[in-house]
Write an enzyme that holds these catalytic residues in place. Sequence first.
Site, mmCIF file in Angstrom:
data_model
loop_
_atom_site.group_PDB
_atom_site.id
_atom_site.type_symbol
_atom_site.label_atom_id
_atom_site.label_comp_id
_atom_site.label_asym_id
_atom_site.label_seq_id
_atom_site.Cartn_x
_atom_site.Cartn_y
_atom_site.Cartn_z
ATOM 1 N N ASP A 418 0.821 -1.208 0.000
ATOM 2 C CA ASP A 418 0.000 0.000 0.000
ATOM 3 C C ASP A 418 0.855 1.258 0.000
ATOM 4 O O ASP A 418 1.940 1.292 0.581
ATOM 5 C CB ASP A 418 -0.894 -0.018 1.251
ATOM 6 C CG ASP A 418 -1.839 1.144 1.316
ATOM 7 O OD1 ASP A 418 -2.704 1.245 0.437
ATOM 8 O OD2 ASP A 418 -1.709 1.967 2.254
ATOM 9 N N GLU A 473 0.929 -0.541 -5.163
ATOM 10 C CA GLU A 473 -0.044 0.524 -5.375
ATOM 11 C C GLU A 473 0.769 1.807 -5.500
ATOM 12 O O GLU A 473 1.108 2.443 -4.508
ATOM 13 C CB GLU A 473 -1.030 0.618 -4.216
ATOM 14 C CG GLU A 473 -2.165 1.589 -4.510
ATOM 15 C CD GLU A 473 -2.557 2.469 -3.346
ATOM 16 O OE1 GLU A 473 -3.530 3.206 -3.483
ATOM 17 O OE2 GLU A 473 -1.871 2.425 -2.312
#
Length: 740
Positions: A418, A473
């Site tokens: 993330d 990401e």
Amino acid sequence: MAERSPHAGLNPHEADALAGAHHHDPFGVLGLHYVDGAPYVRAWLPNAASVKVVARDRAHTLAELERVHPAGLFAGALAEAVPYRLEIDWQGVSQEIEDAYSFGPQLSAEALARLADGDPYAVLECLGSRPVTCDGVPGVRFAVWAPNAKRVSVVGDFNAWDGRRHPMRLRHEAGVWELFIPRVASGARYKYEILGAQGNVLPLKADPCAMQAEIPPGTASIVAPVEAIEQFAWSDQAWIQSRGEKQSARAPMSVYEVHASSWLPTPTQGSDSQALDWNALAERLIPYAQGMGFTHIELMPIAEHPFGGSWGYQPLSQFAPTARLGSPVDFAAFVDRAHKAGLGVILDWVPAHFPNDAYGLVEFDGTPLYEHADPREGYHPDWNTMIYNLGRREVSAFLIASGLAWLLRYHIDGLRVDAVASMLYRDYSRKHGEWVPNIYGGRENLESIAFLKRLNHETQYVPQRPGVITIAEESTAWPGVTARPEDGGLGFQFKWNMGWMHDTLHYMHEDPVYRQYHHHQMTFAMVYAYSERFLLPLSHDEVVHGKGSLLGKMPGDRWQKFANLRAYFGFMWAHPGKKLLFMGGEFGQMAEFDHDGTPHWNLLDDPLHRGTQALVRDLNRLYASEPALHVLDTEPGGFEWLVSDDNGNSVLAWRRVDGAGGEIVAVCNFTPVPRHGYRIGVPHAGQWEEVLNTDAEIYGGSNMGNGGVVSTEDVPSHGKPQSVSLVLPPLGTLILRLRR
């Protein structure tokens, strides 16, 4: 040591330090020692009425200890120096237990050297709580990194949460505190009481390396059944052996993103609904995802986190599956069952930042230990979180150990990392003067870059778990995210294509009348499609915070909204790149994501929602069965535009091939105007089967199409010697296959 006490051979200042819970070396005074050549035992037992020492094997009394300090220090000479137990009278309640201070150091010099050197495998092996047997006595070994603390104690249900009872031994070589506490077992709750660097007692701290935690709002760590976790009876060997092929750039990957805590409805009183836990998810989610044709389930972060509204993206227990859904063994069983069903399990993992809850990592030993000291480096203004100091080898090792723990202990198939963009840039979301340049004066975060390269190296070269993938990401144009570290890249296998997502959703939001002015947003991704290995994400981020649902983004009346969404799904599944869809999107949920609710499964009673679900299922099956739709995803030779410039009609057409003779042609009409006799040049003469039409009646469409098959004509078009004349349905995508 000055010997001043005739009873204990103990400097009275040291007795006072124990009583005040600020003694720097409890093992130096507690346990078995020799005074004037005679064996003495000292025991620190606040609130005890009396203490006897008995031999472990023969259980005869060795000494009746005398209280030598009113706060609870007992001492006395032994009849002989043998392994012993303490018989304690706790004001009328008797307890017989081995003395924690009669056991030697728990961590070897070699282990400490590895910890000091930043070895993530040493973190996995040594830190946290672990049931062990020491000198034939069962108990738990506790170990925690807190190099600047003046004193660390284990507190828990087993010692009335009294920080005076079990101060730990400091192993200076690694800044690690350790203690074996006999007769403690799995399931015990505990924390650490820390006397910080400034001499103040900090709020009780949860164990950063705990493998299990309390159900929030409880914040204690729990001694996990490590043996049950590490010796879980896995039955996924066939999956593990074939995983590398199933997760390669040439394999079909269709990922179903799930917020595990809200996928199932919460049971109501008197209902037959299952409790929300890993067992229920295994019963319902796994067959659902399998039946829908998805190849993977991606779980939003399940590492234990204090605030459910963070959806797990602010974790504090990087090694512990959330207790909201059951035990660590339950989670292992869920993954095992997914593998047996042919589904991979990807885990969202958050090494960028952590929340500043007092019981967590923030100023863990009274100093900025896990985080940067300077808020310009150590504080995230967007999320009110702390940023890991990845330049510190112990912190880097801690996080890499967490990633490895999910792969090794729980057979996770991939980590979706993330907020990579926030890690790569020192000025991420900061104004001038609010960030610190790197040593060369630049904005690149060199420590994070090194960390990500090391993470990807470590995760990809785990002999016990071959075929693992990592997914970034990353929302910027950082070069080489999926290139090999030895070639200057970061080493991820895939990158979320955020540009494709933003461009295409913006286009779909436009009224079809105006789409001709935004045509480039549907074609631009192919300009850079082969710069990385991409995954196309329609994730939870696009259906929260007032953004509305995917269906809600579509223009027009109700029928047109569904038609737009179906056409968009057809476009996505035929486009190069692996696929990801967030739960609820597969049946056109009308409301945006609500973590306190559940997907609106009742909508499946409606034919349009049920038809959208059927389309996604059929797209997944077609995508997996047609090599042309996935084998050359990351190679330019697998794609060719046939029609890319017809912005006036908002029509797109392209060709996909597999390099072995397989041919697919996709055609999209993004207006509500049917187009009859639309001619498209195709590469090969013959019959082309209409293998999927998003406007089919079974999906809720108008059933306008080409009767299942079209034949080429010797009419040159689009640079091809032959062409087909098609009926393009309104707001529809056609997928055609060359009949062989």
